[in-house]
Design a protein around this motif. Structure first.
Motif, short mmCIF file in Angstrom:
data_model
loop_
_atom_site.label_atom_id
_atom_site.label_comp_id
_atom_site.label_asym_id
_atom_site.label_seq_id
_atom_site.Cartn_x
_atom_site.Cartn_y
_atom_site.Cartn_z
N GLY A 137 1.39 5.66 -1.15
CA GLY A 137 0.69 6.93 -1.32
C GLY A 137 1.30 8.03 -0.47
O GLY A 137 2.30 7.84 0.23
N PHE A 194 0.86 -1.19 0.00
CA PHE A 194 0.00 0.00 0.00
C PHE A 194 0.90 1.24 0.00
O PHE A 194 1.73 1.41 0.89
CB PHE A 194 -0.92 0.00 1.23
CG PHE A 194 -2.03 -1.03 1.15
CD1 PHE A 194 -3.33 -0.64 0.92
CD2 PHE A 194 -1.76 -2.39 1.29
CE1 PHE A 194 -4.37 -1.58 0.83
CE2 PHE A 194 -2.76 -3.33 1.20
CZ PHE A 194 -4.08 -2.93 0.98
N ILE A 248 -3.01 4.62 -2.68
CA ILE A 248 -4.07 5.31 -1.96
C ILE A 248 -3.99 6.80 -2.26
O ILE A 248 -2.95 7.43 -2.04
CB ILE A 248 -3.97 5.08 -0.44
CG1 ILE A 248 -3.86 3.58 -0.13
CG2 ILE A 248 -5.16 5.70 0.27
CD1 ILE A 248 -5.05 2.76 -0.56
N ASP A 257 2.18 -2.03 4.69
CA ASP A 257 1.81 -0.62 4.79
C ASP A 257 3.09 0.20 4.83
O ASP A 257 3.96 -0.04 5.66
CB ASP A 257 0.98 -0.39 6.06
CG ASP A 257 0.45 1.04 6.17
OD1 ASP A 257 0.50 1.77 5.16
OD2 ASP A 257 0.00 1.42 7.26
N LYS A 301 -3.64 5.63 3.93
CA LYS A 301 -3.13 4.27 3.65
C LYS A 301 -3.42 3.31 4.79
O LYS A 301 -3.95 2.23 4.59
CB LYS A 301 -1.62 4.31 3.39
CG LYS A 301 -1.18 5.06 2.16
CD LYS A 301 0.31 4.90 1.90
CE LYS A 301 1.16 5.31 3.09
NZ LYS A 301 0.96 6.71 3.48
N SER A 302 -3.04 3.73 5.99
CA SER A 302 -3.18 2.83 7.14
C SER A 302 -4.65 2.53 7.44
O SER A 302 -5.00 1.41 7.82
CB SER A 302 -2.51 3.45 8.38
OG SER A 302 -1.12 3.60 8.16
#
Length: 399
Positions: A18, A16, A97, A66, A24-25
């Motif tokens: 961005g 993930f 994201i 992440d 994101k998280s």
């Protein structure tokens, strides 16, 4: 091996990415159904890549990663961004994201270009869609979600599942070369470098694949190999050995029984065997002062007779009758530029996923630096590379 027991290197890695505060998280936590990452309105809350091996339907066993914001700032921020970019090397599927209230930025576009360059399947996720009056039409590889309100999270997982189905067909270590009922002898020396109470991962994976192919396996140490072969009433389909015992095993295995190593099989499974064999042939050209990088994909306690830092340098010096300069890396550390090296000698990559191993090979190719793995190099230096490639006729003809 059950899904729950699938090792990380064999799982689909979903990264993930961005900007900071794109959410994101929050999306990671919504997708996984867990509080995997700390969520905060403060920029830069995620300071290092957070990894979690888990089951994610409809995909199965995955590793969720992440990453810190790609726009992090300052000297510490630059290091975080570097860690984020390192994650790209092991990412099978990328999730970008984007803050839906702001739209894509040039940094986001640059990330997409990087995904495309690395041939990473990706999806663009516009988070915070609950703050929009009306969500615009999305493209096929886009989706508007609200992690806060759990909107379209199930649809996002379905899209991830569809991307995972487009990945390459299943690979084999050895099963595609076996027929039901075949017998395979596995030679696994137990010395000071062997882990206590278990087999190393390539041996485990190979043994399981043999059993899944409805074949039989006999496991022994090199010191018992001759006795083991003599006790068999059935000719083995092949003998597979730990690379470090290549010389002794080759002497004990009759010429009419194919012989190869776990490392050579892993080279085909995780990387590009042709490229690594070409790298092995470059060993004879090493001269005094040439720089050689020896790299391992895992981090482990170094033994006094460690293969990477002790045995291999010794074998290379003896084989080439030269005094090269050696550098060493381990774990996730691998330089983006290896053009200063005459050769890269890499481990079998059992702790790296296929994406990361092939990324390292790609770096070497782009720098025109030959690369070989431990087992292929050892076979070459012991004069038995040709024999160990008999099971691969096309390569065998080239040696």
């Amino acid at each position: 091996m059950s899904l729950q027991e699938t090792v990380s290197a064999e799982r689909v890695h979903i990264g993930f990415f961005g900007l900071r505060n794109a959410g994101k998280s929050s999306v990671v936590n919504a997708v996984t159904g867990q509080k995997l990452s700390v969520v905060s309105d403060v920029k830069g809350t995620t300071t290092d890549p957070v990894k979690k091996a888990m089951e994610l339907l409809p995909i199965g066993p995955v590793v969720i990663i992440d990453t810190p914001g790609i726009d992090d700032e300052g000297s510490l921020g630059e290091k975080r961004v570097e860690k984020t970019r390192e994650t790209l090397a092991k990412t099978d599927i990328a999730v970008l994201i984007v803050d839906a209230t702001k739209g894509k930025t040039t940094i986001d576009e640059d990330l997409i270009a990087e995904f495309q360059k690395r041939e990473i399947p990706y999806i663009v996720v516009y988070n915070k869609s609950d703050l929009l009056q009306n969500a615009p039409e999305s493209e096929a590889n886009e989706i508007f979600v609200s992690a806060k309100n759990n909107v379209n999270i199930s649809e996002l997982k379905e899209k991830l599942g569809a991307l995972s189905k487009n990945r390459p067909s299943p690979r084999f270590i050895v099963a595609d070369m076996l027929e039901k009922g075949d017998l395979v002898v596995l030679v696994t020396p137990i010395d000071e470098s062997a882990p206590k109470g278990r087999l190393i991962l390539p041996q485990q994976l190979t043994l399981r694949e043999i059993l899944d192919a409805h074949c039989s396996a006999i496991v022994c140490q090199d010191t018992e190999l001759s006795e083991t072969l003599g006790s068999l009433s059935k000719k083995p389909r092949m003998v597979i050995t730990d690379s470090q015992a290549f010389g002794r095993v080759s002497a004990a295995v009759p010429e009419n029984i194919p012989l190869t190593s776990f490392s050579i099989l892993m080279a085909r499974y995780k990387g590009e065997l042709n490229t690594l064999v070409e790298g092995a042939l470059k060993l004879k050209n090493i001269k005094n002062g040439d720089k050689i990088l020896i790299s391992e994909g895992c981090t482990h306690h170094r033994q006094c007779n460690d293969i990477g830092t002790v045995k291999l340098p010794g074998w290379i010096k003896s084989y080439t009758s030269s005094e090269p300069e050696f550098s060493f890396t381990s774990g996730g550390e691998f330089p983006e530029d290896v053009s200063d090296f005459e050769l890269v000698v890499h481990c079998g990559g059992c702790m790296l996923n296929e994406k990361e191993m092939k990324n390292r090979i790609r770096i070497c190719k782009e720098c025109a630096t030959p690369i070989v793995n431990y087992g292929v190099a050892i076979a070459q230096m012991h004069g038995i590379l040709k024999r160990s490639l008999e099971i691969f006729p096309d390569l065998y003809k080239k040696i």
